[in-house]
Design a protein around this motif. Structure first.
Motif, PDB file in Angstrom:
ATOM      1  N   LYS A   1      56.764  30.506  60.760  1.00  0.00           N
ATOM      2  CA  LYS A   1      56.977  29.279  59.997  1.00  0.00           C
ATOM      3  C   LYS A   1      57.913  28.352  60.745  1.00  0.00           C
ATOM      4  O   LYS A   1      58.920  28.792  61.306  1.00  0.00           O
ATOM      5  CB  LYS A   1      57.563  29.600  58.615  1.00  0.00           C
ATOM      6  N   TRP A   2      57.560  27.062  60.751  1.00  0.00           N
ATOM      7  CA  TRP A   2      58.409  26.013  61.323  1.00  0.00           C
ATOM      8  C   TRP A   2      59.011  25.192  60.178  1.00  0.00           C
ATOM      9  O   TRP A   2      58.282  24.681  59.333  1.00  0.00           O
ATOM     10  CB  TRP A   2      57.598  25.076  62.219  1.00  0.00           C
ATOM     11  N   ASP A   3      60.328  25.058  60.161  1.00  0.00           N
ATOM     12  CA  ASP A   3      61.009  24.151  59.231  1.00  0.00           C
ATOM     13  C   ASP A   3      61.771  23.132  60.063  1.00  0.00           C
ATOM     14  O   ASP A   3      62.711  23.483  60.791  1.00  0.00           O
ATOM     15  CB  ASP A   3      61.991  24.913  58.328  1.00  0.00           C
ATOM     16  N   PHE A   4      61.367  21.868  59.988  1.00  0.00           N
ATOM     17  CA  PHE A   4      61.991  20.820  60.783  1.00  0.00           C
ATOM     18  C   PHE A   4      63.069  20.107  59.974  1.00  0.00           C
ATOM     19  O   PHE A   4      62.929  19.888  58.763  1.00  0.00           O
ATOM     20  CB  PHE A   4      60.939  19.801  61.248  1.00  0.00           C
ATOM     21  N   GLN A   5      64.148  19.753  60.645  1.00  0.00           N
ATOM     22  CA  GLN A   5      65.240  19.047  59.998  1.00  0.00           C
ATOM     23  C   GLN A   5      65.908  18.104  60.990  1.00  0.00           C
ATOM     24  O   GLN A   5      65.708  18.210  62.197  1.00  0.00           O
ATOM     25  CB  GLN A   5      66.260  20.041  59.438  1.00  0.00           C
ATOM     26  N   SER A   6      66.686  17.142  60.467  1.00  0.00           N
ATOM     27  CA  SER A   6      67.325  16.135  61.311  1.00  0.00           C
ATOM     28  C   SER A   6      68.734  15.871  60.818  1.00  0.00           C
ATOM     29  O   SER A   6      69.022  15.975  59.619  1.00  0.00           O
ATOM     30  CB  SER A   6      66.511  14.830  61.291  1.00  0.00           C
ATOM     31  N   TRP A   7      69.618  15.511  61.763  1.00  0.00           N
ATOM     32  CA  TRP A   7      70.970  15.121  61.373  1.00  0.00           C
ATOM     33  C   TRP A   7      71.021  13.652  60.964  1.00  0.00           C
ATOM     34  O   TRP A   7      72.044  13.177  60.467  1.00  0.00           O
ATOM     35  CB  TRP A   7      71.960  15.384  62.513  1.00  0.00           C
ATOM     36  N   VAL A   8      69.904  12.916  61.145  1.00  0.00           N
ATOM     37  CA  VAL A   8      69.850  11.525  60.700  1.00  0.00           C
ATOM     38  C   VAL A   8      69.716  11.511  59.172  1.00  0.00           C
ATOM     39  O   VAL A   8      68.831  12.175  58.629  1.00  0.00           O
ATOM     40  CB  VAL A   8      68.658  10.781  61.333  1.00  0.00           C
ATOM     41  N   PRO A   9      70.572  10.794  58.448  1.00  0.00           N
ATOM     42  CA  PRO A   9      70.531  10.812  56.982  1.00  0.00           C
ATOM     43  C   PRO A   9      69.145  10.492  56.432  1.00  0.00           C
ATOM     44  O   PRO A   9      68.459   9.593  56.898  1.00  0.00           O
ATOM     45  CB  PRO A   9      71.543   9.720  56.591  1.00  0.00           C
ATOM     46  N   LEU A  10      68.738  11.268  55.437  1.00  0.00           N
ATOM     47  CA  LEU A  10      67.495  11.085  54.678  1.00  0.00           C
ATOM     48  C   LEU A  10      66.226  11.450  55.435  1.00  0.00           C
ATOM     49  O   LEU A  10      65.152  11.514  54.840  1.00  0.00           O
ATOM     50  CB  LEU A  10      67.364   9.630  54.163  1.00  0.00           C
ATOM     51  N   VAL A  11      66.334  11.694  56.731  1.00  0.00           N
ATOM     52  CA  VAL A  11      65.119  11.983  57.491  1.00  0.00           C
ATOM     53  C   VAL A  11      64.608  13.398  57.211  1.00  0.00           C
ATOM     54  O   VAL A  11      63.405  13.628  57.107  1.00  0.00           O
ATOM     55  CB  VAL A  11      65.358  11.785  59.008  1.00  0.00           C
TER      56      VAL A  11
ATOM     57  N   PHE B   1      59.663  34.219  62.328  1.00  0.00           N
ATOM     58  CA  PHE B   1      58.524  35.116  62.453  1.00  0.00           C
ATOM     59  C   PHE B   1      58.475  35.965  61.186  1.00  0.00           C
ATOM     60  O   PHE B   1      59.272  36.881  61.003  1.00  0.00           O
ATOM     61  CB  PHE B   1      58.666  35.998  63.701  1.00  0.00           C
ATOM     62  N   THR B   2      57.554  35.615  60.301  1.00  0.00           N
ATOM     63  CA  THR B   2      57.561  36.220  58.966  1.00  0.00           C
ATOM     64  C   THR B   2      56.800  37.534  58.905  1.00  0.00           C
ATOM     65  O   THR B   2      57.116  38.395  58.068  1.00  0.00           O
ATOM     66  CB  THR B   2      56.969  35.242  57.935  1.00  0.00           C
ATOM     67  N   SER B   3      55.787  37.704  59.752  1.00  0.00           N
ATOM     68  CA  SER B   3      55.041  38.972  59.712  1.00  0.00           C
ATOM     69  C   SER B   3      54.366  39.221  61.051  1.00  0.00           C
ATOM     70  O   SER B   3      54.070  38.283  61.813  1.00  0.00           O
ATOM     71  CB  SER B   3      53.990  38.963  58.597  1.00  0.00           C
ATOM     72  N   PHE B   4      54.125  40.490  61.343  1.00  0.00           N
ATOM     73  CA  PHE B   4      53.426  40.889  62.568  1.00  0.00           C
ATOM     74  C   PHE B   4      52.805  42.252  62.329  1.00  0.00           C
ATOM     75  O   PHE B   4      53.450  43.163  61.782  1.00  0.00           O
ATOM     76  CB  PHE B   4      54.385  40.974  63.759  1.00  0.00           C
ATOM     77  N   GLN B   5      51.557  42.385  62.738  1.00  0.00           N
ATOM     78  CA  GLN B   5      50.933  43.702  62.665  1.00  0.00           C
ATOM     79  C   GLN B   5      49.905  43.873  63.778  1.00  0.00           C
ATOM     80  O   GLN B   5      49.184  42.938  64.118  1.00  0.00           O
ATOM     81  CB  GLN B   5      50.262  43.932  61.301  1.00  0.00           C
ATOM     82  N   TRP B   6      49.888  45.081  64.352  1.00  0.00           N
ATOM     83  CA  TRP B   6      48.827  45.418  65.284  1.00  0.00           C
ATOM     84  C   TRP B   6      47.552  45.655  64.482  1.00  0.00           C
ATOM     85  O   TRP B   6      47.606  46.138  63.355  1.00  0.00           O
ATOM     86  CB  TRP B   6      49.173  46.690  66.059  1.00  0.00           C
ATOM     87  N   THR B   7      46.421  45.307  65.045  1.00  0.00           N
ATOM     88  CA  THR B   7      45.166  45.476  64.312  1.00  0.00           C
ATOM     89  C   THR B   7      44.015  45.712  65.286  1.00  0.00           C
ATOM     90  O   THR B   7      44.039  45.229  66.417  1.00  0.00           O
ATOM     91  CB  THR B   7      44.858  44.244  63.439  1.00  0.00           C
ATOM     92  N   ASP B   8      43.010  46.471  64.815  1.00  0.00           N
ATOM     93  CA  ASP B   8      41.832  46.741  65.638  1.00  0.00           C
ATOM     94  C   ASP B   8      40.551  46.249  64.967  1.00  0.00           C
ATOM     95  O   ASP B   8      39.455  46.558  65.438  1.00  0.00           O
ATOM     96  CB  ASP B   8      41.710  48.249  65.901  1.00  0.00           C
ATOM     97  N   ASP B   9      40.682  45.481  63.890  1.00  0.00           N
ATOM     98  CA  ASP B   9      39.481  45.115  63.141  1.00  0.00           C
ATOM     99  C   ASP B   9      39.329  43.613  62.936  1.00  0.00           C
ATOM    100  O   ASP B   9      38.801  43.165  61.927  1.00  0.00           O
ATOM    101  CB  ASP B   9      39.470  45.831  61.784  1.00  0.00           C
ATOM    102  N   LEU B  10      39.809  42.796  63.879  1.00  0.00           N
ATOM    103  CA  LEU B  10      39.618  41.359  63.782  1.00  0.00           C
ATOM    104  C   LEU B  10      38.157  41.020  64.087  1.00  0.00           C
ATOM    105  O   LEU B  10      37.620  41.423  65.119  1.00  0.00           O
ATOM    106  CB  LEU B  10      40.536  40.619  64.757  1.00  0.00           C
ATOM    107  N   ASP B  11      37.546  40.266  63.208  1.00  0.00           N
ATOM    108  CA  ASP B  11      36.140  39.899  63.356  1.00  0.00           C
ATOM    109  C   ASP B  11      35.970  38.937  64.531  1.00  0.00           C
ATOM    110  O   ASP B  11      36.712  37.958  64.655  1.00  0.00           O
ATOM    111  CB  ASP B  11      35.644  39.247  62.061  1.00  0.00           C
TER     112      ASP B  11
END
Length: 437
Positions: free
Chosen positions: A123-133, A407-417
């Motif tokens: 996840k990306w959360d963007f923020q600024s030190w410029v007021p109200l931005v 980085f909210t989640s990660f899993q190894w996988t062998d069944d990606l279509d």
């Protein structure tokens, strides 16, 4: 060897001696930097020596290299104001960037073959030190899936800069086994169209980009990590202890990032009073939350004409090369500049539980070339970090905008279509859906 004799190609370019440049160009390092960090191409551009510029570019002079003050030859060309030169350097920059990526492709593909298939969400959360931005800045959840030498990135954020962003439902598909014109594809899932990322440039798009460059501030921003250090973050009031908590699925130790400095420089000697006023109005609209981020600001600019050449510099080669590093006299248009240093307060959460190493993920992030924010993330992750994997990082992505990446989640996988990594049959090709790609 005397300092005056260490840079013969630079000196020949400085004097505009095209015959001597032609002679030396095969004998000298065309990418060599002098005491001010300038390459021969920097000097040719700043002094308006067009024959030297063409000759240097024909022999592969790098356009992306920055000098000691953080400026590229393209930035200096914009300052000088000759439209033809700007176009020439912009086209060469794009060509060199693609060549570099293509040279790296076999190594990336080999690295992907040794990585197990996985499913990752961040996840990306963007923020600024410029007021109200900050309240109007976007956030984004990205999902990255890897199968063999193929990668799929799903995102809702398109074309994000300081003053412009676009929402959408996009998918980037990378296929390491495909040829240069077919290995990266962008899907607009809302419109059900796709576009191959092109390896050729369309003249109209280049002209539009030059117009925008000639109408905008020159900005150089770099994150100085030279003196960076990390200290354990503490929590609690009476009984303070090292801060540890869950980030997504992973138990993590938190660190404060110290001595992280954002160096920003801005130049506008090439702009008219009207340009400055227009750009100021855009920034004010953003700060008030009134800017329509779906608009394309390039529509506001007409075709720009070349500026009158700046006055010829009175600086001699001896004076130039003898000046302290980074303090040479101006060789081109006199600067109208502003500099600022901003201490960047940040934290990083490191986890030993994250199932992949930084090096593995860096190879995956390398193919996310269209995203500037991914380049910033990759650069920061390449620096020396505390033990573990950085499951949460705060990084500046623009001079006034920073991002918190989790980085909210990660899993190894062998069944990606396998169908996830191909263009749906009913999608139609639209080569012009994403200008500039």
């Amino acid at each position: 060897m005397a300092l005056l004799d260490q840079f013969p190609l630079h000196q020949s370019v400085f004097s505009g001696d095209i015959k001597q440049v032609s002679k030396l160009i095969r004998m000298c390092d065309i990418a060599q930097k002098d005491v001010h960090g300038n390459t021969p191409l920097h000097i040719a551009v700043m002094m308006g020596h067009k024959e030297c510029i063409h000759l240097l570019l024909a022999h592969g002079a790098p356009v992306k290299l920055k000098n000691a003050l953080g400026w590229t030859p393209l930035a200096e060309a914009i300052s000088y104001g000759d439209r033809q030169t700007i176009m020439l350097l912009l086209r060469k920059l794009k060509h060199q960037s693609r060549e570099t990526l293509e040279e790296r492709r076999p190594f990336i593909v080999q690295a992907l073959k040794y990585i197990r298939d996985f499913d990752l969400e961040l996840k990306w959360d963007f923020q600024s030190w410029v007021p109200l931005v900050s309240r109007i800045l976007p956030s984004d959840i990205c999902r990255i899936r890897k199968r063999g030498v193929q990668i799929r990135l799903d995102t809702t954020l398109v074309n994000f800069t300081e003053m412009h962003w676009e929402r959408g439902d996009l998918t980037f598909l990378y296929n390491g086994d495909a040829g240069p014109c077919h290995n990266l594809t962008v899907l607009d899932n809302g419109a059900e169209v796709y576009q191959r990322v092109r390896y050729e440039d369309f003249e109209q798009e280049l002209e539009d980009e030059v117009d925008i460059l000639m109408s905008s501030d020159l900005i150089a921003a770099q994150l100085s990590t030279k003196d960076i250090s990390f200290s354990r973050a503490r929590s609690g009031w009476l009984f303070r202890e090292d801060k540890s908590e869950m980030v997504g699925d992973f138990r993590s130790d938190f660190y404060s990032v110290d001595n992280l400095v954002l160096e920003s420089k801005k130049r506008r000697e090439h702009l008219t009073a009207e340009d400055i006023q227009k750009n100021k109005a855009i920034v004010e609209s953003i700060s008030k939350g009134a800017w329509d981020c779906t608009e394309d600001s390039s529509d506001d600019f007409g075709r720009r004409h070349s500026l009158l050449p700046p006055d010829k510099s009175s600086c001699s080669w001896d004076d130039y090369i003898a000046a302290p590093g980074g303090y040479a006299a101006c060789l081109g248009r006199q600067w109208v500049a502003k500099e600022s240093l901003k201490d960047f307060k940040a934290t990083v959460a490191m986890s030993d539980e994250f199932p992949v190493t930084i090096d593995v993920l860096l190879n995956v992030l390398e193919v996310m070339a269209p995203f500037k924010q991914f380049q910033k993330l990759r650069d920061f992750m390449s620096s020396k970090l505390p033990p573990g994997f950085p499951v949460r990082i705060e990084i500046p992505v623009f001079p006034t905008v920073s991002a918190k990446v989790t980085f909210t989640s990660f899993q190894w996988t062998d069944d990606l279509d396998s169908s996830l990594f191909s263009v749906p049959a009913h999608y139609k090709e639209d080569p012009g859906r994403f200008p500039g790609l």
